[in-house]
Design an enzyme around this catalytic site. Sequence first.
Site, PDB file in Angstrom:
ATOM      1  N   LYS A  94       0.776  -1.234  -0.049  1.00  0.00           N
ATOM      2  CA  LYS A  94      -0.064  -0.045   0.039  1.00  0.00           C
ATOM      3  C   LYS A  94       0.915   1.306  -0.134  1.00  0.00           C
ATOM      4  O   LYS A  94       1.515   1.285   0.953  1.00  0.00           O
ATOM      5  CB  LYS A  94      -0.991   0.051   1.215  1.00  0.00           C
ATOM      6  CG  LYS A  94      -1.689   1.198   1.168  1.00  0.00           C
ATOM      7  CD  LYS A  94      -2.559   1.416   2.835  1.00  0.00           C
ATOM      8  CE  LYS A  94      -3.379   2.823   2.473  1.00  0.00           C
ATOM      9  NZ  LYS A  94      -3.927   2.951   3.777  1.00  0.00           N
ATOM     10  N   GLY A 155      -7.947   9.346   9.217  1.00  0.00           N
ATOM     11  CA  GLY A 155      -8.301   9.669  10.649  1.00  0.00           C
ATOM     12  C   GLY A 155      -9.458  10.458  11.259  1.00  0.00           C
ATOM     13  O   GLY A 155      -9.490  10.608  12.420  1.00  0.00           O
ATOM     14  N   ALA A 182      -9.442   5.932   3.769  1.00  0.00           N
ATOM     15  CA  ALA A 182      -9.396   7.078   4.641  1.00  0.00           C
ATOM     16  C   ALA A 182     -10.464   7.922   4.642  1.00  0.00           C
ATOM     17  O   ALA A 182     -11.276   7.955   3.749  1.00  0.00           O
ATOM     18  CB  ALA A 182      -8.200   7.742   4.289  1.00  0.00           C
ATOM     19  N   GLY A 183     -10.991   8.269   6.052  1.00  0.00           N
ATOM     20  CA  GLY A 183     -12.262   9.096   6.250  1.00  0.00           C
ATOM     21  C   GLY A 183     -13.474   8.597   6.919  1.00  0.00           C
ATOM     22  O   GLY A 183     -13.997   9.126   6.980  1.00  0.00           O
ATOM     23  N   ASN A 204      -9.322   2.071   9.440  1.00  0.00           N
ATOM     24  CA  ASN A 204      -8.419   1.841  10.881  1.00  0.00           C
ATOM     25  C   ASN A 204      -9.251   2.373  11.918  1.00  0.00           C
ATOM     26  O   ASN A 204      -9.872   1.870  12.754  1.00  0.00           O
ATOM     27  CB  ASN A 204      -7.078   2.114  10.548  1.00  0.00           C
ATOM     28  CG  ASN A 204      -6.272   1.605  11.607  1.00  0.00           C
ATOM     29  OD1 ASN A 204      -5.134   1.747  11.627  1.00  0.00           O
ATOM     30  ND2 ASN A 204      -6.799   1.236  12.799  1.00  0.00           N
ATOM     31  N   THR A 205      -9.106   3.864  11.938  1.00  0.00           N
ATOM     32  CA  THR A 205      -9.525   4.582  13.159  1.00  0.00           C
ATOM     33  C   THR A 205     -10.832   4.391  13.549  1.00  0.00           C
ATOM     34  O   THR A 205     -11.160   4.345  14.762  1.00  0.00           O
ATOM     35  CB  THR A 205      -9.138   6.003  12.678  1.00  0.00           C
ATOM     36  OG1 THR A 205      -7.574   6.031  12.246  1.00  0.00           O
ATOM     37  CG2 THR A 205      -9.329   6.924  14.211  1.00  0.00           C
TER      38      THR A 205
END
Length: 255
Positions: A94, A155, A182-183, A204-205
């Site tokens: 990635k 994040g 992301a987001g 992830n977050t």
Amino acid sequence: MQLYGQDITSRLLLGTAQYPSPSILNAAIKNSASEIITVSLRRETAEGTGAGFWDQLRTSECRILPNTAGCHSVQEALTTAHMARELFDTPWIKLEVIGHSDTLQPDVFALVEAARVLSDDGFQVFPYTTDDLVVGEKLLEAGCEVLMPWGAPIGSGQGLRNPDALRAMRAHFPDVPLIVDAGIGRPSDATQAMELGMDAVLLNTAVAKAGDPVGMARAIALAIEAGREGYLADPMERRDMAVPSTPVLGLAALS
């Protein structure tokens, strides 16, 4: 879903950072039913966590997608990618080349350059990119077979800031796997991404920082499944005016 010739059933790719404990991480991975987990080389080689963290991830039996998180130049990303290939024994990478410290927006010029070098060297590149169509074309020309446009800054949990751009990417690249990276902050964000025709979501977050990461992993997995089914069912178009669902013909006329 096929990614570089590999059949993948789950459309949720899960990050492995920031979890409260190793046991919660393992439980979240299991509850998400994810087949692919991302790992930062910097996390893996950090003092006191490297070997143990890697051994822990092996038990998940998931495919590892190492990433170049935190890299801000082409050379830094190339060096990190080569170290990751040696450590994790996989051609998958990635690719992140950060261009803006506050938003963590990718440096798309450096990204394309790094993607070309890595592809020529036998890597199978998953580029973290913007939702720009021209950049997407350049990445495909560089050898990428997957595009990973951001939904919002890493994040941030803001969801999809520009769904129209993602919809345009789907139309412009009908045969290219598109993974929103992301987001994503809530299950509804993941559903929206899938309803737009995205092939998968990487996050992830949203899971790691939830009050109940294990429960959130399951919720997002279900949201992705619902969004995909909704997309395949061909949803109705939005309308500007109300349209009655009950026919007006045949109703009694009172005078």
